[in-house]
Enzyme design. Structure first.
Site, PDB file in Angstrom:
ATOM      1  CB  THR A 165      -9.500  -9.797   6.319  1.00 35.39           C
ATOM      2  OG1 THR A 165      -8.123  -9.645   6.022  1.00 35.39           O
ATOM      3  CG2 THR A 165      -9.677 -10.062   7.813  1.00 35.39           C
TER       4      THR A 165
ATOM      5  CD  GLU B 162     -11.332  -0.191  -6.076  1.00 38.65           C
ATOM      6  OE1 GLU B 162     -10.194  -0.473  -5.667  1.00 38.65           O
ATOM      7  OE2 GLU B 162     -12.238   0.261  -5.352  1.00 38.65           O
TER       8      GLU B 162
ATOM      9  CG  ASP C 288      -3.323  -2.984  -2.181  1.00 36.61           C
ATOM     10  OD1 ASP C 288      -4.130  -3.270  -3.075  1.00 36.61           O
ATOM     11  OD2 ASP C 288      -3.584  -3.089  -0.960  1.00 36.61           O
ATOM     12  CG  HIS C 289      -6.325   0.118  -2.708  1.00 39.96           C
ATOM     13  ND1 HIS C 289      -7.564   0.147  -3.293  1.00 39.96           N
ATOM     14  CD2 HIS C 289      -6.298  -1.024  -1.975  1.00 39.96           C
ATOM     15  CE1 HIS C 289      -8.266  -0.913  -2.929  1.00 39.96           C
ATOM     16  NE2 HIS C 289      -7.519  -1.640  -2.136  1.00 39.96           N
TER      17      HIS C 289
ATOM     18  N   GLY D 292     -10.822  -4.588   5.955  1.00 40.19           N
ATOM     19  CA  GLY D 292     -10.791  -4.717   7.415  1.00 40.19           C
ATOM     20  C   GLY D 292     -11.736  -5.799   7.901  1.00 40.19           C
TER      21      GLY D 292
ATOM     22  CB  THR E  57      -7.315  -6.878   8.037  1.00 36.58           C
ATOM     23  OG1 THR E  57      -7.484  -5.667   7.294  1.00 36.58           O
ATOM     24  CG2 THR E  57      -7.647  -6.627   9.497  1.00 36.58           C
TER      25      THR E  57
ATOM     26  N   GLY F 121     -10.443  -7.039   0.180  1.00 38.31           N
ATOM     27  CA  GLY F 121     -11.079  -7.274   1.480  1.00 38.31           C
ATOM     28  C   GLY F 121     -11.210  -8.746   1.795  1.00 38.31           C
TER      29      GLY F 121
ATOM     30  CB  SER G 160      -0.897   0.004   1.244  1.00 41.94           C
ATOM     31  OG  SER G 160      -0.099   0.216   2.399  1.00 41.94           O
TER      32      SER G 160
HETATM   33  O1  G3H Z   1      -5.987  -4.172  -0.920  1.00 41.85           O
HETATM   34  C1  G3H Z   1      -5.869  -4.976   0.009  1.00 41.85           C
HETATM   35  C2  G3H Z   1      -6.997  -5.658   0.532  1.00 41.85           C
HETATM   36  O2  G3H Z   1      -8.133  -5.490  -0.184  1.00 41.85           O
HETATM   37  C3  G3H Z   1      -6.978  -6.371   1.805  1.00 41.85           C
HETATM   38  O3  G3H Z   1      -8.181  -6.299   2.524  1.00 41.85           O
HETATM   39  O4  G3H Z   1      -7.339  -5.916   4.802  1.00 41.85           O
HETATM   40  O5  G3H Z   1      -9.652  -6.644   4.404  1.00 41.85           O
HETATM   41  O6  G3H Z   1      -7.775  -8.207   4.033  1.00 41.85           O
HETATM   42  P1  G3H Z   1      -8.234  -6.791   4.031  1.00 41.85           P
HETATM   43 ZN    ZN Z   2      -7.999  -3.450  -1.278  1.00 44.34          ZN
END
Ligand code: G3H
Ligand code: ZN
Length: 287
Positions: free
Chosen positions: A210, A135, A84-85, A178, A232, A208, A49
């Site tokens: 997680t 995205e 990332d992002h 998260g 996360t 996401g 990130s």
């Molecule tokens: O870009 C990274 C993620 O989308 C990670 O998501 O923290 O919910 O696992 P997370």
């Molecule tokens: Zn992400």
């Protein structure tokens, strides 16, 4: 050697499994992810990130550390080093620093601006042999300062971005960064189905990762998701193992101060989480 993510993701899409993107924060994180990928013979994507890039003093430091570590650990599985992002400026910095892949997150921009900037970066990546993730729609929650409203992507807009020639496409389908709230409604498979139909062979990305229930992960993979991002969950495992080690007095009852010993339980916990995810995503033995 670092590779871009194109080949590994096209194989994953065709073989109905997903490659994990695991976000890294420091040397221990990087080592844990690389060693687990090698042990399980799984392709892997190291996500960075913008916040983590800054924390590690900059993208050049990250690229140099990853490349040297891969050489010294004799890593033979395909590894992509991926922003990332990324912001527009961040993408250019990572191109210059020697990353093999970038995500341009233009989801918060007016759609036409997202298209124009994505188009420009596709060209840059093509010249450098890099892969590009775009995205559409936004991922809910917050990750390292990137806040999303969580609205589902418009399948027609997904098609327009996919048709530009991106390597992989992240689409909001009700996923959240998260820890998922208790009243989370789950993934919108209706949206995923519509996007999948319109984008054909395009590897789709699920952010996401997680805490999404296993059955939803498997269903999403069966419907075209070929890359799943996990951040996360590694942080939670690292924190819990470190806390347990100290609270149980395993650090010589509070007298231990060797950072290599203090960081070891957390590092082992990251390895266990990465292994669990690679098994769930089906990427084991696919390198
Ligand atoms: O870009 C990274 C993620 O989308 C990670 O998501 O923290 O919910 O696992 P997370
Ligand atoms: Zn992400």
């Amino acid at each position: 050697m670092l590779v871009n993510a194109k080949d590994m993701l096209q194989k994953a899409k065709a073989g109905k499994y997903a490659v994990g993107q695991f976000n890294i924060n420091n040397l221990e994180w990087t080592k844990a992810v690389l060693l687990t990928a090698e042990e399980l013979k799984s392709p892997v994507i190291l996500g960075v990130s913008e916040g983590a890039g800054k924390y590690m003093t900059g993208y050049k430091t990250v690229a140099a550390m990853v490349k040297a570590m891969m050489e010294e650990l004799n890593i033979t599985v395909p590894v992509a080093l991926h922003l990332d992002h990324g912001s527009y400026e961040g993408c250019y910095k990572c191109v210059e620093a020697g990353f093999s892949s970038i995500m341009f997150d233009g989801s918060h921009l007016p759609f036409e601006e997202n298209v124009a900037k994505t188009k420009e970066l596709i060209q840059v990546c093509a010249e450098k042999g890099m892969s590009l993730e775009a995205e559409v729609g936004s991922i809910g929650g917050e990750e390292d300062g990137v806040v999303g409203m969580g609205e589902c992507a418009d399948p027609e807009e997904c098609k327009k971005i996919a048709d530009l020639g991106v390597t992989m496409l992240a689409a909001g389908i009700g996923n959240i960064h998260g820890v998922y709230p208790e009243n989370w409604k789950g993934l919108s498979f209706e949206t995923l189905e519509a996007i999948s139909k319109l984008t054909g062979d395009m590897p789709l990305v699920l952010h996401g990762g997680t805490g999404i229930p296993e059955d939803m992960i498997k269903k999403a993979i069966s419907m075209g998701v070929a890359k799943i991002n996990v951040n996360t969950e590694c942080q939670l495992s690292f924190a819990a193992a470190t806390r347990e080690y100290i609270e149980a007095g395993k650090d010589q009852k509070g007298k231990g101060y060797d950072p290599r010993k203090l960081l070891l339980p957390g590092t082992e916990a990251i390895k266990a989480t990465v292994k669990e995810k690679m098994e769930l995503f089906g990427s084991v033995g696919k390198a």
